[in-house]
Design a protein around this motif. Structure first.
Motif, short mmCIF file in Angstrom:
data_model
loop_
_atom_site.label_atom_id
_atom_site.label_comp_id
_atom_site.label_asym_id
_atom_site.label_seq_id
_atom_site.Cartn_x
_atom_site.Cartn_y
_atom_site.Cartn_z
N ARG A 150 0.83 -1.21 0.00
CA ARG A 150 0.00 0.00 0.00
C ARG A 150 0.86 1.26 0.00
O ARG A 150 0.50 2.26 -0.61
CB ARG A 150 -0.95 -0.01 1.19
N GLU A 161 2.04 1.72 -3.56
CA GLU A 161 0.93 2.12 -4.44
C GLU A 161 0.45 3.54 -4.16
O GLU A 161 0.18 4.30 -5.10
CB GLU A 161 -0.23 1.13 -4.28
N THR A 162 0.30 3.91 -2.90
CA THR A 162 -0.30 5.21 -2.58
C THR A 162 0.74 6.32 -2.41
O THR A 162 0.39 7.50 -2.47
CB THR A 162 -1.14 5.12 -1.29
N GLN A 200 -4.54 -3.22 -8.02
CA GLN A 200 -3.51 -2.38 -7.41
C GLN A 200 -2.46 -3.22 -6.69
O GLN A 200 -1.26 -2.89 -6.72
CB GLN A 200 -4.15 -1.38 -6.46
N ARG A 246 -0.14 -4.54 -9.35
CA ARG A 246 0.78 -3.50 -9.82
C ARG A 246 1.88 -3.24 -8.79
O ARG A 246 3.06 -3.11 -9.16
CB ARG A 246 0.01 -2.20 -10.10
N ALA A 247 1.51 -3.19 -7.52
CA ALA A 247 2.50 -2.92 -6.46
C ALA A 247 3.49 -4.07 -6.32
O ALA A 247 4.69 -3.84 -6.09
CB ALA A 247 1.79 -2.66 -5.14
#
Length: 333
Positions: free
Chosen positions: A68, A71-72, A283, A286-287
Motif C-alpha cells: 500500500r 501504491e499510494t 492495485q 501492480r504494487a
C-alpha cells in the motif's frame, strides 16, 4: 439470537446478505516458527509480529502495508523504512506496542485468551519511571505479552462491549484465529507475500477485518478506506486465502468492521463494494510487480508524476464553470 431468527428487516440489503454467509468456524493448523527459522513453504504461521515484519522468509517478502505504501506513495517511501534497507533509520517504538483493535478482538473472543496475550500494569506502579516498574514490563514483554496501562483496559473493554452488542458480531462475523500470518510465494514474480489481519478469517465465504477509528460515520469510513487503501489489504488477504487455504472467495464477500475508540464506541459494519475489491486486487498486482522490479534494479524511485502538470480536480472545475455560466463568478481576461 441465532442467525436463523435474525431480524433481517433491521439491516441494509448488503449487511443482510452478510448474515447468510457467516459459516461455522473451520479449523486449520498454524505452523509455529522456531527462533531463527526462515519460511520456505506457503502456509499459515504462528509467529511474533516483529518477525513477521522482518526478514522472515527465504527470499524478499512484503506485506500489505508495504504494498500500500508503494501504491499510494512511492517505492522510495517503502524503501526508507524497509527491513531490506540496511541504512534505514530505526523508529523509536514503545516496547510491548499493541493494537487497540486486536486487543478488543481478543477480549471479545474470551478473557482467557486475553490474559495469555496481555498484561496490565499493577496498581503499585503509577508510571514506568521506577526500576521495579521497568523490570516488570521487561519481564512481561520477554514472555511474549503486550503491556497495557489501566487506561488502555477501559478503552479496550468499551470497544469489546460495544462490538459484543452488535447483531452481526453476535452472529459470528468476527470469528477467526488471532495473531496468524498467511504467507505464500508469488508465482509471477517469486517474491513472498504476507498478510496478517487482526484475526485471520476462518469462514470460507467471508474476509472480515476490524478497524479502530476516531469516527465511524459513513463519510469517515469511506475516507479511511481511501486514505489507508483498506480495499487493497482485504484483496491481498483474499488472494492469499485462495492460494494457501483453497477458499473460493467472490468479490462480494469482503467486510470491514469499524469501531470508534472513544465513547460511545459506535460500530459500523461496512460490506465492501465488489468493484473496490477488484480494483484493490489490480492495485496489489501492480504494487507487487513494482516491488519486484525495484528489487531487480536496485532502484527505489519517488513520485512517478514528478514534473507533470498539476490540474484542479474535475469536480471543482465543473463547479467553477457552472458559477461562471450563472453569473456567480466573474470572467477575467
Amino acid at each position: 439470537m441465532s442467525i436463523e431468527t435474525f431480524p433481517v428487516t433491521t439491516l441494509g440489503a448488503a449487511a443482510a446478505a452478510v448474515v447468510e454467509k457467516i459459516a461455522p468456524k473451520r479449523k486449520f493448523e498454524a505452523v509455529k516458527i522456531a527462533s531463527g527459522a526462515k519460511i520456505a513453504t506457503d502456509g499459515v504461521y504462528d509467529m511474533p509480529i516483529e518477525f513477521y515484519h522482518d526478514d522472515c522468509c527465504v527470499g524478499p517478502s512484503i506485506s500489505s502495508s508495504g504494498l500500500r505504501t508503494i501504491e499510494t506513495k512511492s517505492p522510495a517511501h517503502y524503501w526508507d523504512d524497509s527491513y531490506l534497507n540496511s541504512n534505514r533509520v530505526e523508529q523509536d517504538k514503545e516496547p510491548g506496542h499493541f493494537s487497540l483493535g486486536r486487543a478488543a478482538h481478543v477480549l471479545l473472543l474470551g478473557e482467557e485468551g486475553f490474559a495469555r496475550q496481555f498484561a496490565v500494569r499493577p496498581k503499585e506502579f503509577d508510571s514506568w519511571r521506577t526500576k521495579d516498574a521497568k523490570a516488570w514490563r521487561a519481564e512481561q514483554i520477554a514472555a511474549g505479552k503486550s503491556v497495557l496501562v489501566p487506561e488502555d483496559v477501559e478503552t479496550i473493554k468499551g470497544i469489546a462491549h460495544s462490538l459484543a452488542r452488535d447483531p452481526l458480531i453476535k452472529s459470528g462475523l468476527l470469528n477467526g484465529e488471532v495473531e496468524r500470518s498467511i504467507i505464500c510465494k508469488d508465482k509471477e514474480t517469486g517474491v513472498w507475500l504476507k498478510s496478517r489481519p487482526d484475526a485471520l478469517p476462518v469462514n470460507a465465504d467471508l474476509v472480515v477485518d476490524l478497524k479502530t477509528c476516531t469516527s465511524a460515520t459513513a463519510y469517515a469510513t469511506r475516507q479511511s478506506i481511501r486514505e489507508y487503501a483498506y480495499h487493497m489489504q482485504l484483496a491481498l488477504t483474499g488472494m492469499l486465502m485462495r492460494e494457501v487455504l483453497g477458499h473460493n472467495i467472490s468479490d462480494e464477500d469482503y467486510v470491514l468492521v469499524f469501531v470508534e475508540t472513544k465513547r460511545p464506541y459506535c460500530v459500523n459494519v461496512k460490506p465492501i463494494d465488489p468493484s473496490a475489491i477488484y480494483y484493490g486486487r489490480c492495485q496489489v498486482r501492480r504494487a507487487v510487480r513494482k516491488f519486484a522490479e525495484c528489487l531487480n534494479k536496485g532502484e527505489w524511485p519517488g513520485y512517478e508524476d514528478n514534473g507533470l502538470t498539476a490540474s484542479l480536480p474535475k469536480f471543482l472545475t465543473e463547479n467553477l464553470e457552472a458559477e461562471i455560466k450563472n453569473g456567480l463568478l466573474p470572467e477575467v481576461a
